[in-house]
Motif scaffolding. Structure first.
Motif, PDB file in Angstrom:
ATOM      1  N   GLN A 603     -23.975   1.404  11.753  1.00 13.28           N
ATOM      2  CA  GLN A 603     -23.515   2.693  12.243  1.00 13.28           C
ATOM      3  C   GLN A 603     -24.529   3.756  11.845  1.00 13.28           C
ATOM      4  O   GLN A 603     -24.745   3.995  10.652  1.00 13.28           O
ATOM      5  N   LEU A 604     -25.137   4.380  12.845  1.00 15.79           N
ATOM      6  CA  LEU A 604     -26.201   5.351  12.598  1.00 15.79           C
ATOM      7  C   LEU A 604     -25.872   6.676  13.275  1.00 15.79           C
ATOM      8  O   LEU A 604     -25.466   6.704  14.439  1.00 15.79           O
ATOM      9  N   VAL A 605     -26.067   7.760  12.550  1.00 15.16           N
ATOM     10  CA  VAL A 605     -25.970   9.102  13.102  1.00 15.16           C
ATOM     11  C   VAL A 605     -27.360   9.727  13.016  1.00 15.16           C
ATOM     12  O   VAL A 605     -27.953   9.795  11.930  1.00 15.16           O
ATOM     13  N   ASN A 606     -27.893  10.154  14.140  1.00 15.34           N
ATOM     14  CA  ASN A 606     -29.217  10.770  14.205  1.00 15.34           C
ATOM     15  C   ASN A 606     -29.110  12.168  14.789  1.00 15.34           C
ATOM     16  O   ASN A 606     -28.289  12.416  15.683  1.00 15.34           O
ATOM     17  N   ALA A 607     -29.924  13.085  14.303  1.00 11.64           N
ATOM     18  CA  ALA A 607     -29.901  14.465  14.789  1.00 11.64           C
ATOM     19  C   ALA A 607     -31.320  14.999  14.863  1.00 11.64           C
ATOM     20  O   ALA A 607     -32.213  14.559  14.118  1.00 11.64           O
ATOM     21  N   GLY A 608     -31.535  15.938  15.773  1.00 10.67           N
ATOM     22  CA  GLY A 608     -32.862  16.528  15.933  1.00 10.67           C
ATOM     23  C   GLY A 608     -32.787  17.937  16.480  1.00 10.67           C
ATOM     24  O   GLY A 608     -31.855  18.290  17.221  1.00 10.67           O
ATOM     25  N   VAL A 609     -33.760  18.744  16.099  1.00  5.62           N
ATOM     26  CA  VAL A 609     -33.890  20.111  16.607  1.00  5.62           C
ATOM     27  C   VAL A 609     -35.332  20.305  17.040  1.00  5.62           C
ATOM     28  O   VAL A 609     -36.271  19.997  16.283  1.00  5.62           O
ATOM     29  N   ASN A 610     -35.521  20.784  18.278  1.00 10.33           N
ATOM     30  CA  ASN A 610     -36.860  21.018  18.807  1.00 10.33           C
ATOM     31  C   ASN A 610     -37.013  22.495  19.181  1.00 10.33           C
ATOM     32  O   ASN A 610     -36.112  23.090  19.776  1.00 10.33           O
TER      33      ASN A 610
END
Length: 656
Positions: A603-610
């Motif tokens: 179970q993976l939670v990934n987040a990003g801001v560009n």
């Protein structure tokens, strides 16, 4: 975790269905060379498209870019650059063909491709065909095809600088320059990325190092890769072009042990050179005959240094070199609504291996392969019907050192011929629906290692038959003003299949078995507002070893496959920012063929801001912050090889 999942699902449930529908439209695009260009619009089944924007300003390899695609599974043995296995719809990595600009990367010795060593700095688009391969393609894998397309003539003249850093000693740097003059264009790319991969993880003494405490640091898992590539092209006329591509990479990484020993210094290092000269012409017969001619040469050299003997059961200092020389010719004849294609691929593979710690250990193998394909594509006058038919033949001549029972080797030769076919049909219904169906019988030729190798704890089986698979898929898709939904059911019957079995001494040997894989995958996306997009995909599949020859494996699920997968993602445009969040769930994986060792769910939670800004002089700056495995979950795609916990990556790209 549950709150995040519920929030994403509630957002989907609250989606208002728009009354507006997109009409059925036939788009006449720029004319392409039907022999050289792979157009996903001509497919009669699902195709996954990954454009450059998806991976351009990130610290990734091909493994990372593919990980969120429907029906695609990536298993990694650690952090950045660690060994990565690719699976499409329950396939093995050897059953998937990986191609870059018409060059097949699967070598005939091992059969697979370590996609963690494939960076994307010079790639403009990746296409994934989980079912039937393009009709004009000479090679078609049992488990589908992944096609990487390098940057081309339409690349804008620019200079691009890229810098990045991240957790666990990760850093990267790169420079790219492109331009053109009259009918000549070029681009040059130079990049380096590395990571210490010294992440921390909970230590369970029964699994890992009994001498460590409750928490430990991953040892000897560092990775460094430098790559350079260039393309020079010449538009000879409006209908003909010539270009040359050179790709070079150098890698060096540690090989960690299950026990995570402190004094382990095993290394895997090497370099790869790939070159191709490509001439294309589409002016013959008043533009009805298109041709493509590729001259291909590649060389890959590796050294596996395990002189300490802490990896596996013995010491080794193995030098390996493999070369390929090939000529791929394709001709496509356009006859109104019909396109007939023929491809001839002639390749010579040479392989040399030598263990410096053993006397008389030199091993030389070669394979000459002639692959021919004949394809036919048709579409109706109203563009609502589309069919595809391909026939392929593989003629293979092998020369290799066969291992004998007394430990000696004998030079042997063999010749085999194989056939495969595929048939596809798609039909547009109304303005928004398309139904497609595909049938095929595909073949995977045994590798030289499977038939003749004697490496470590494996011995070859010269009587090993090729894998053969009957594949079927049925897909329904609707495109609306608010997005799309696609549902696909598939089945794969492997008989014979290839698997490894082990005797009482622990020595492995490849044998023929049989197996079935069937499943359903769903791919959907919703545009909630002009600036908010929600997407989801899911795969549920079942597999079974149907061979009764090995009793403890009969009726068991195939190992190394997650049988349940779910991905939920959301993206917001808050100019000049772009925010993305995803949740990935994978479960029902066994490490072993007897189904005695079950893996925990991943179970993976990934987040990003560009952040993107265009300056007054038209220069552009992109900054991206990405956090992977936000909840710091411990998972093991491979038994007793922990995945990386919470990690962050910061990338900056400035375009002049």
């Amino acid at each position: 975790m549950r709150c995040l999942t519920a929030g994403l699902l509630l957002s989907a449930a609250a989606l208002p269905v728009s009354a507006d529908e997109l009409p059925f439209i036939v788009v006449e695009g720029a004319r392409i060379n039907s022999a050289a260009d792979i157009d996903p619009a001509e497919a009669t089944g699902p195709v996954r498209i990954i454009n450059r924007d998806h991976f351009a300003n990130r610290t990734v390899t091909l493994a990372d870019a593919l990980g969120d695609q429907t029906g695609v599974q990536i298993r990694q043995s650690g952090g950045l650059g660690s060994y990565s296995a690719l699976s499409l719809r329950g396939s093995t990595s050897r059953q998937v063909q990986v191609v870059v600009d018409g060059m097949l990367l699967n070598d005939p010795v091992t059969g697979g491709v370590d996609i963690s060593q494939l960076t994307l700095n010079d790639i403009r688009r990746v296409q994934v065909y989980p079912g039937n391969a393009p009709a004009q393609f000479a090679h078609a894998g049992i488990g589908g095809v992944v096609i990487m397309e390098t940057l081309g003539r339409d690349t804008e003249a620019q200079t691009r600088l890229n810098l990045g850093l991240g957790a666990n000693g990760t850093d990267k740097a790169g420079v790219f320059n492109s331009g053109s003059h009259d009918d000549v264009y070029y681009w040059v790319s130079l990049n380096r990325q590395s990571s210490d991969n010294d992440f921390r993880y909970p230590n369970e003494r029964d699994w890992f190092n009994p001498n460590d405490g409750h928490e430990t640091t991953r040892r000897n898992a560092d990775y460094e890769q430098t790559d350079a590539s260039t393309k020079l092209g010449w538009a000879i006329s409006d209908t003909s072009a010539l270009d040359a591509l050179i790709q070079w990479s150098d890698h060096d990484k540690g090989v960690p042990t299950i026990q995570n020993w402190r004094n382990n210094h095993a290394r895997l290092s090497g370099h790869t050179v790939r070159t191709q000269l490509h001439y294309r012409q589409q002016g013959w017969a008043d533009g009805r005959l298109h041709t493509s001619h590729r001259l291909i040469w590649s060389d890959a050299s590796d050294r596996y240094d395990n002189r300490d003997g802490l990896v596996g059961l013995g010491t080794a200092d193995v030098r390996t070199d493999s070369q390929r020389l090939g000529l791929v010719n394709t001709a496509s004849l356009l006859l109104g609504n019909h396109t007939v294609s023929a491809t001839v691929d002639i390749s010579q593979f040479d392989y040399d291996q030598d263990d410096r710690l053993e006397a008389d250990s030199a091993d030389e193998r070669e394979r000459r392969q002639l692959t021919t394909a004949l394809g036919h594509q048709w579409q109706s006058d109203d563009h609502r019907w589309r069919t595809q038919l391909s026939l392929r033949r593989f003629d293979v001549d092998d020369t290799s050192d066969e291992s004998q029972d007394d430990g000696s080797t004998e030079r042997v030769s063999s010749h085999d011929a194989y056939h495969s076919w595929q048939l596809g049909l798609s039909r547009y219904l109304g303005d928004n629906w398309v139904v497609s169906a595909n049938l095929s019988r595909q073949v995977r030729i045994p590798t030289l290692q499977e038939r003749y190798g004697q490496e470590g704890l494996f011995v070859g089986n010269p009587e090993l038959a090729a894998e053969e698979s009957n594949n079927a898929e049925l897909s329904v898709r609707t495109d609306r003003g608010w997005g799309h939904i696609e549902v696909t059911g598939y089945r794969r019957e492997l008989d014979p299949a290839v698997a490894a079995i082990y005797d009482a001494r622990g020595v492995g040997r490849y044998v023929n078995l049989s197996a079935d894989v069937m499943g359903v995958e769903v791919d959907t996306a919703w545009h909630l507002t002009p600036d908010w997009r929600l997407a989801a995909n899911a795969t549920v599949q079942d597999s079974e070893n149907t061979s009764a020859s090995v009793r403890d494996r009969h009726n068991k699920q195939l190992p190394g496959v997650y049988h349940q997968s779910l991905l939920l993602s959301s993206r917001w445009q808050l100019r000049p920012f772009e925010v993305d969040l995803s949740y990935q769930y994978d479960d029902d994986l066994y490490y072993d063929a007897a189904n005695l060792l079950a893996a925990d769910a991943r179970q993976l939670v990934n987040a990003g801001v560009n952040w993107r800004h265009t300056w007054h002089n038209r220069q552009q700056t992109d900054v991206r912050l990405e956090v992977r495995n936000l909840t710091d979950e411990l998972y093991q795609d491979f038994n007793r090889f922990p995945g990386q916990g919470r990690s962050w990556f910061l990338n900056l790209t400035h375009t002049l």
